[in-house]
Design an enzyme around this catalytic site. Structure first.
Site, short mmCIF file in Angstrom:
data_model
loop_
_atom_site.label_atom_id
_atom_site.label_comp_id
_atom_site.label_asym_id
_atom_site.label_seq_id
_atom_site.Cartn_x
_atom_site.Cartn_y
_atom_site.Cartn_z
N CYS A 234 -18.31 16.45 -40.30
CA CYS A 234 -18.67 15.58 -39.79
C CYS A 234 -20.09 15.80 -39.53
O CYS A 234 -21.25 15.33 -40.41
CB CYS A 234 -18.41 14.40 -39.37
SG CYS A 234 -17.42 14.80 -37.57
N HIS B 259 -22.35 10.09 -35.98
CA HIS B 259 -23.45 10.79 -35.14
C HIS B 259 -24.33 10.56 -35.98
O HIS B 259 -24.90 10.04 -36.88
CB HIS B 259 -22.54 12.49 -35.99
CG HIS B 259 -21.63 12.74 -35.75
ND1 HIS B 259 -20.39 11.78 -34.47
CD2 HIS B 259 -20.43 13.44 -36.15
CE1 HIS B 259 -19.29 12.06 -34.69
NE2 HIS B 259 -19.62 13.46 -34.85
#
Ligand code: 2RA
Length: 349
Positions: A129, A254
């Site tokens: 990710c 993120h």
């Protein structure tokens, strides 16, 4: 006929997001079979508006399946992805088990869709990710300017560490809410006690310069993934990449502060133009108006968001960027769904 899809790990954090994404995207699949560990088998989950009973992971569970998306721990993928392939499925794997295997392509459809067609092991890997949250934007800039170096600092959400990460942050926040903790040495640590969960230090009211496991010379596995995966996706085995990965008290999305150096001189206007026309990228960059991406605005969305675009003051070939991506969507489930669609199109679905 439409290809049949299996979702392995359907009850997990990424699996749950994937079912939502499959329900919202163009319905290209015949059957969608849900598979999970025997512990979760028998549960009923909703996909495409219909309740589907979860089957237990077994060899027979892959009968008739054309594409299998795996969202399970590395060791489960390592054991079961080859089983699915032996039953005739193409596997899209979101674990770390195969990403660096030279016979397994590592694919981000906006950047290297062509790579998904060559899969000697019958497996296509989905990147980690953290890499995925930035690479679509960097791939677009690379295509125009030619990347020569990346220096990256991540600000990673706790959901990257799974449900345990989310539960830990929420528990710590409730342990300290209403207190005035946070300005005396060790006060937050004492308040959260032994509820550190998957993190090596308190995550509430804190930032933790650590994600993943310890590798040689003090690097974390997460930092090496950013380096190795960026190189593989961009097809640049010698690209200079340095990452420092940091966990922050954010549930989902993120963020990355990126220093990207190129072969050619760059301009902010040029970078804005490239990014604004890149599929899957949204530019949000007007600091005078307080406009830049933040995780609380980006969570739940599909694109990679880019803001704070500046040309480096000391280097006309370098850009500074702030990039945000939902780590469960583009960072995991959405990219897997997109790869699945590429494979399905190839299979005639
Ligand atoms: C994390 N990248 O955020 C990891 C999850 N795969 O911890």
């Amino acid at each position: 006929r439409k290809p049949h899809l299996a979702v392995v790990g359907a009850t997990g954090a990424v699996g749950t997001v994937l079912l939502g994404i499959l329900s919202a995207r163009a319905d290209i699949w015949g059957e969608i079979r849900l598979i999970a560990s025997p512990r979760s088998a028998g549960r009923k989950l909703t996909v495409r508006g219909e309740e589907v009973e979860v089957a237990a992971l077994s060899e027979d569970a892959f009968d008739g399946i054309d594409v299998a998306m795996f969202d399970v721990p590395d060791e489960v993928s390592a054991q079961w992805a080859p089983v699915a392939v032996s039953k005739g499925a193409v596997v899209v794997d979101n674990s770390g088990a195969f990403r660096m295997d030279p016979d397994v392509p590592l694919v981000v459809p906006e950047v290297n869709a062509h790579a998904a067609r060559v899969r000697p092991r019958g497996i296509v890997a989905n990147p980690n990710c953290t890499t995925l949250s930035m690479i679509v934007a960097l791939g677009a800039l690379h295509a125009e300017y030619g990347l020569s170096e990346l220096i990256v600092s991540s600000y990673q959400a706790v959901s990257g560490a799974g449900q345990a990460g989310v539960d830990t942050l929420r528990a710590q926040l409730s342990a300290i809410s209403g207190t005035e903790l946070g300005s005396a040495p060790g006060d937050v640590r004492r308040a959260v006690g032994d509820t550190l969960g998957p993190f090596p230090a308190p995550i509430a009211l804190n930032v933790v310069p650590w994600a993943g496991s310890l590798r040689e010379d003090g690097w974390s596995s997460e930092e090496l993934k950013v380096r190795n995966e960026s190189r593989k996706i961009l097809g640049m085995p010698d690209l200079r990449v340095t990452a420092t990965c940091v966990r922050v008290p954010v549930i989902t999305t993120h963020s990355l502060a990126v220093h990207a150096r190129f072969e050619n001189e760059v301009t902010v206007a040029g970078a804005h133009e490239i990014l604004a026309s890149a599929p899957g990228v949204v530019v949000s960059d007007d600091p005078a108006e307080g406009e830049f991406p933040t995780p609380s605005d980006v969570a739940g969305t599909d694109p990679t968001w880019v803001g704070r675009v500046r040309r480096s003051l000391d280097d006309p070939r370098a850009l500074e960027l702030f990039v945000c991506g939902d780590n469960l969507r583009k960072g995991a489930a959405l990219n897997a769904a997109q790869i699945g669609e590429l494979v399905a199109a190839e299979l005639g679905g």
